[in-house]
Design an enzyme around this catalytic site. Sequence first.
Site, mmCIF file in Angstrom:
data_model
loop_
_atom_site.group_PDB
_atom_site.id
_atom_site.type_symbol
_atom_site.label_atom_id
_atom_site.label_comp_id
_atom_site.label_asym_id
_atom_site.label_seq_id
_atom_site.Cartn_x
_atom_site.Cartn_y
_atom_site.Cartn_z
ATOM 1 N N ASN A 269 -7.319 -4.474 -5.600
ATOM 2 C CA ASN A 269 -7.878 -4.997 -4.136
ATOM 3 C C ASN A 269 -6.516 -5.131 -3.151
ATOM 4 O O ASN A 269 -6.685 -5.265 -2.022
ATOM 5 C CB ASN A 269 -8.515 -6.096 -4.271
ATOM 6 N N HIS A 271 -4.089 -6.757 -2.941
ATOM 7 C CA HIS A 271 -3.294 -7.921 -2.473
ATOM 8 C C HIS A 271 -2.876 -8.699 -3.810
ATOM 9 O O HIS A 271 -3.053 -8.463 -4.926
ATOM 10 C CB HIS A 271 -4.319 -8.703 -1.461
ATOM 11 N N CYS A 306 -3.031 -13.035 0.343
ATOM 12 C CA CYS A 306 -1.658 -12.780 0.579
ATOM 13 C C CYS A 306 -1.338 -11.175 0.395
ATOM 14 O O CYS A 306 -1.599 -10.808 -0.511
ATOM 15 C CB CYS A 306 -0.729 -13.561 -0.586
#
Length: 368
Positions: A269, A271, A306
Amino acid sequence: MISTAAFTSAGCNAVSRDHTASLTHSRTSIRPRNTVLLRRHSSRRVAPVLAVTGQHANGIAVGLQESEEEKSLADRLRFGSLTEDGLSYKERFIIRCYEVGINKTATVETIANLLQEVGGNHAQSVGFSTDGFATTTTMRKLHLIWVTARMHIEIYRYPAWSDVVEIETWCQSEGRIGTRRDWILKDYANGEVIGRATSKWVMMNEDTRRLQKVSDDVRDEYLVFCPKTLRLAFPEENDNSLKKIGKLEDPAEYSRPGLVPRRADLDMNKHVNNVTYIGWVLESIPQEVIDTHELQSITLDYRRECQHDDIVDSLTTPETFDASSNGSVASKEDGDNLSKFLHLLRSSGDGLEINRGRTEWRKKPVKR
């Protein structure tokens, strides 16, 4: 909040509510270090094909015809299969030398990675998406993915190098906005339960990064593979997995600033993968605790994504208030020899909260 591939990792190309997977079993064996016989019970992947054999008044088909697909090489070699009722999945793993830490046992990151692996394999075993996102047909059309909202892991005994662990997992609905996945870990040699875990997931639009309610169409696509009655890995009333995580106030007693995501920390994804957060949380645990204790439980609430260019601060403070006791002051170490800590992962730049956590640590056994 962080996403990872799991069903909740969920998704299917063709499903029917009345479909029950049929299993065929083949057996292969290897003999691990502890001489227990490890057997492979593999299930043949089934592609459900709708065949109308009767109809209710509302026109819903009530019959199915199944056609079998040839298993992949990974399916033939994997030591996992659906259970007989098709509503959960079990897989066995041998603990590798590179999965063992300073205590000569598997690390909590190893355990978390195995939970993630068995979740993804469960999704694929029922025919869900094999692109790593384990999404349903409807989810793929709408660019929706699952993201982790909360993870709670309890380890009662850590497996050692060459030990064989069996993990069972299943999914269930969790209100209108999400779903949950539970796990039970056992020592395959003797059947002892050595750990349990549970997680909550919500749906996010991959393009807008905004959360979205789980629609009835998506729910219908995966609920056919879920237990029909509520089944919890933690059924007890004092379930620690439900405990609210208190806010860590500055200044924290321990800190490890300036953590930078590696490229290897990013998942499909794009991240930071949720297992990386566990390692970041543990970076700010004081060394004297690492030397004398081992992690018994960890709870993480994922608040923000993040990215690869973020810089993260890890903050830790001993837990001083027990939310379940009306705010009464608790000692840093309770009568069960547990040390408890609150954790915060935040962005170094703007101070925004990324992850909130809580850990419990027990004293190490005298002998390993």
